[in-house]
Structures are given as C-alpha cells and as structure tokens.
Design a protein around this motif. Structure first.
Motif, PDB file in Angstrom:
ATOM      1  N   GLN A 147      43.459  38.490  48.830  1.00 34.66           N
ATOM      2  CA  GLN A 147      43.096  37.937  50.306  1.00 34.66           C
ATOM      3  C   GLN A 147      41.872  37.550  50.518  1.00 34.66           C
ATOM      4  N   ARG A 148      41.413  36.613  50.544  1.00 29.86           N
ATOM      5  CA  ARG A 148      39.943  36.251  50.834  1.00 29.86           C
ATOM      6  C   ARG A 148      39.527  36.483  52.283  1.00 29.86           C
ATOM      7  N   THR A 149      38.204  36.752  52.109  1.00 31.85           N
ATOM      8  CA  THR A 149      37.578  37.025  53.637  1.00 31.85           C
ATOM      9  C   THR A 149      37.237  35.644  54.062  1.00 31.85           C
ATOM     10  N   GLU A 150      36.857  35.332  55.227  1.00 34.85           N
ATOM     11  CA  GLU A 150      36.680  34.091  56.000  1.00 34.85           C
ATOM     12  C   GLU A 150      35.127  33.564  55.369  1.00 34.85           C
ATOM     13  N   ILE A 154      46.613  33.469  43.971  1.00 32.00           N
ATOM     14  CA  ILE A 154      46.861  34.166  42.740  1.00 32.00           C
ATOM     15  C   ILE A 154      46.344  33.627  41.632  1.00 32.00           C
ATOM     16  N   THR A 155      45.565  34.133  40.660  1.00 28.90           N
ATOM     17  CA  THR A 155      45.315  33.882  39.490  1.00 28.90           C
ATOM     18  C   THR A 155      45.438  34.439  38.155  1.00 28.90           C
ATOM     19  N   VAL A 156      46.123  33.706  37.371  1.00 32.73           N
ATOM     20  CA  VAL A 156      46.765  34.214  36.169  1.00 32.73           C
ATOM     21  C   VAL A 156      45.816  33.740  34.953  1.00 32.73           C
ATOM     22  N   SER A 157      45.028  34.860  34.194  1.00 31.48           N
ATOM     23  CA  SER A 157      44.468  34.216  32.912  1.00 31.48           C
ATOM     24  C   SER A 157      45.145  35.006  31.697  1.00 31.48           C
ATOM     25  N   TYR A 158      45.224  34.360  30.772  1.00 29.89           N
ATOM     26  CA  TYR A 158      45.825  34.466  29.576  1.00 29.89           C
ATOM     27  C   TYR A 158      44.983  34.673  28.511  1.00 29.89           C
ATOM     28  N   TRP A 159      45.294  35.886  27.722  1.00 31.00           N
ATOM     29  CA  TRP A 159      44.482  36.283  26.531  1.00 31.00           C
ATOM     30  C   TRP A 159      45.352  36.731  25.377  1.00 31.00           C
ATOM     31  N   ASP A 160      44.767  36.761  24.171  1.00 30.48           N
ATOM     32  CA  ASP A 160      45.307  37.192  23.034  1.00 30.48           C
ATOM     33  C   ASP A 160      45.395  38.455  22.623  1.00 30.48           C
ATOM     34  N   SER A 161      44.846  39.442  23.548  1.00 33.09           N
ATOM     35  CA  SER A 161      44.707  40.739  23.183  1.00 33.09           C
ATOM     36  C   SER A 161      44.297  41.608  24.162  1.00 33.09           C
ATOM     37  N   LEU A 162      44.533  42.783  24.113  1.00 30.54           N
ATOM     38  CA  LEU A 162      44.025  43.735  25.289  1.00 30.54           C
ATOM     39  C   LEU A 162      42.641  44.186  25.092  1.00 30.54           C
ATOM     40  N   ALA A 165      31.966  41.270  49.498  1.00 27.34           N
ATOM     41  CA  ALA A 165      32.188  39.980  50.406  1.00 27.34           C
ATOM     42  C   ALA A 165      33.213  39.081  50.483  1.00 27.34           C
ATOM     43  N   TRP A 166      33.681  39.124  49.203  1.00 27.31           N
ATOM     44  CA  TRP A 166      34.847  37.923  49.128  1.00 27.31           C
ATOM     45  C   TRP A 166      36.322  38.364  49.438  1.00 27.31           C
ATOM     46  N   TYR A 167      36.650  39.444  49.166  1.00 26.60           N
ATOM     47  CA  TYR A 167      38.086  40.112  49.342  1.00 26.60           C
ATOM     48  C   TYR A 167      38.427  41.013  50.174  1.00 26.60           C
ATOM     49  N   GLU A 168      39.255  40.859  51.065  1.00 28.85           N
ATOM     50  CA  GLU A 168      39.909  41.965  52.061  1.00 28.85           C
ATOM     51  C   GLU A 168      40.668  42.832  51.293  1.00 28.85           C
ATOM     52  N   HIS A 169      41.273  42.237  50.036  1.00 27.71           N
ATOM     53  CA  HIS A 169      42.493  43.062  49.511  1.00 27.71           C
ATOM     54  C   HIS A 169      42.648  42.577  47.898  1.00 27.71           C
ATOM     55  N   PHE A 170      42.716  43.051  46.826  1.00 27.66           N
ATOM     56  CA  PHE A 170      43.104  42.335  45.772  1.00 27.66           C
ATOM     57  C   PHE A 170      43.860  43.553  44.966  1.00 27.66           C
ATOM     58  N   GLU A 171      44.788  43.119  44.164  1.00 28.79           N
ATOM     59  CA  GLU A 171      45.429  43.803  43.016  1.00 28.79           C
ATOM     60  C   GLU A 171      45.389  43.192  41.760  1.00 28.79           C
ATOM     61  N   THR A 172      45.248  43.605  40.762  1.00 28.38           N
ATOM     62  CA  THR A 172      44.926  43.290  39.351  1.00 28.38           C
ATOM     63  C   THR A 172      46.259  43.911  38.446  1.00 28.38           C
ATOM     64  N   ARG A 173      47.026  43.098  37.710  1.00 26.38           N
ATOM     65  CA  ARG A 173      47.956  43.595  37.016  1.00 26.38           C
ATOM     66  C   ARG A 173      48.046  42.955  35.474  1.00 26.38           C
ATOM     67  N   GLU A 222      45.456  29.757  35.200  1.00 29.97           N
ATOM     68  CA  GLU A 222      46.166  28.918  36.273  1.00 29.97           C
ATOM     69  C   GLU A 222      45.926  29.639  37.556  1.00 29.97           C
ATOM     70  N   SER A 223      45.659  28.787  38.479  1.00 29.63           N
ATOM     71  CA  SER A 223      45.228  29.428  39.912  1.00 29.63           C
ATOM     72  C   SER A 223      45.769  28.645  41.220  1.00 29.63           C
ATOM     73  N   ALA A 224      46.045  29.650  42.305  1.00 26.09           N
ATOM     74  CA  ALA A 224      46.598  28.604  43.446  1.00 26.09           C
ATOM     75  C   ALA A 224      45.966  29.712  44.517  1.00 26.09           C
ATOM     76  N   ARG A 225      45.651  28.917  45.713  1.00 31.68           N
ATOM     77  CA  ARG A 225      45.541  29.687  46.852  1.00 31.68           C
ATOM     78  C   ARG A 225      45.925  28.914  48.263  1.00 31.68           C
ATOM     79  N   ASP A 226      46.702  29.555  49.010  1.00 33.00           N
ATOM     80  CA  ASP A 226      47.015  29.014  50.095  1.00 33.00           C
ATOM     81  C   ASP A 226      46.129  29.070  51.221  1.00 33.00           C
ATOM     82  N   ALA A 227      46.448  28.395  52.565  1.00 39.35           N
ATOM     83  CA  ALA A 227      45.614  28.105  53.520  1.00 39.35           C
ATOM     84  C   ALA A 227      45.095  29.253  54.462  1.00 39.35           C
ATOM     85  N   SER A 228      45.882  30.407  54.267  1.00 35.33           N
ATOM     86  CA  SER A 228      45.432  31.678  54.800  1.00 35.33           C
ATOM     87  C   SER A 228      44.696  32.512  53.983  1.00 35.33           C
TER      88      SER A 228
END
Length: 113
Positions: free
Chosen positions: A22-25, A61-69, A91-99, A51-57
């Motif tokens: 979730q981005r900051t203003e 979600i950004t998904v990056s793909y990799w061949d190994s850990l 500065a940029w995020y109110e909240h984030f999660e990485t999976r 692949e990445s998408a962000r809504d107006a609010s």
C-alpha cells in the motif's frame, strides 16, 4: 490486454516473489526507482520476468519470477535494491508483505489469437 505485460517464464519449477504493498501519498521519486529496480533486476542472474499492477487507491502487487532461491537471495542483498528497500520503508509504503513461493505448474491461453 497486451501480451507484453505478461512475464515469459520457462516450464516450472521456478520461484515467484509476491510483493503486495500500500503506497503512501505522492510519488517522492517512487516511479523512477521502480523503473530502475525492474531494469536492474532484469540484469541479475536467475531473473525470469516480472508482472505488476497498482490500483487507484495505491494498493499494488508485483510478482517477480526467479530460477532459484539463491537468485532471490542475491537480489535481496543487492546494494541498490537494499537502498530501494530502505526508502520503501521510510517513505513509499504504508504497509507491505513479501511472499516467496515455488511455482510447480503454470498454464495460460491467448484468447484473442
């Protein structure tokens, strides 16, 4: 939807890093840094696509793909990526999660073809 927005990944298995945020203003340099990070990640060994998408609010979600850990760990430790991570926290995020997940099966279809 343009096919170029889809990552071209190989046959599984491979790994996905799913980053939800979730981005900051305001931009505060975010757009330029995001573009730079995609360009830099694409030069890293083991990078397969993104692949990445962000809504107006500001939720995105950004998904990056990799061949190994190991490739994911090297990217996480990259000095410029660490700088971006620090700015994200301050500065940029109110909240984030990485999976991180292993992709074991993938399929799709170009319905316009």
């Amino acid at each position: 939807m343009s096919e170029s927005r889809f990552a071209r990944t190989p046959e599984p298995p491979y790994y996905a890093v799913i980053f939800s945020s979730q981005r900051t203003e305001g931009d505060q340099g975010y757009g330029a840094m995001a573009d730079h990070m995609v360009a830099l990640a694409s030069e890293q060994p083991g990078f397969l696509g993104v692949e990445s998408a962000r809504d107006a609010s500001g939720f995105g979600i950004t998904v990056s793909y990799w061949d190994s850990l190991e490739a994911i760990a090297h990217w996480k430790a990259h000095a410029h990526h660490q700088q971006a991570q620090s700015l994200g926290k301050s500065a940029w995020y109110e909240h984030f999660e990485t999976r991180i997940s292993k992709v074991e099966r993938a399929y799709g279809s170009d319905l316009k073809a």
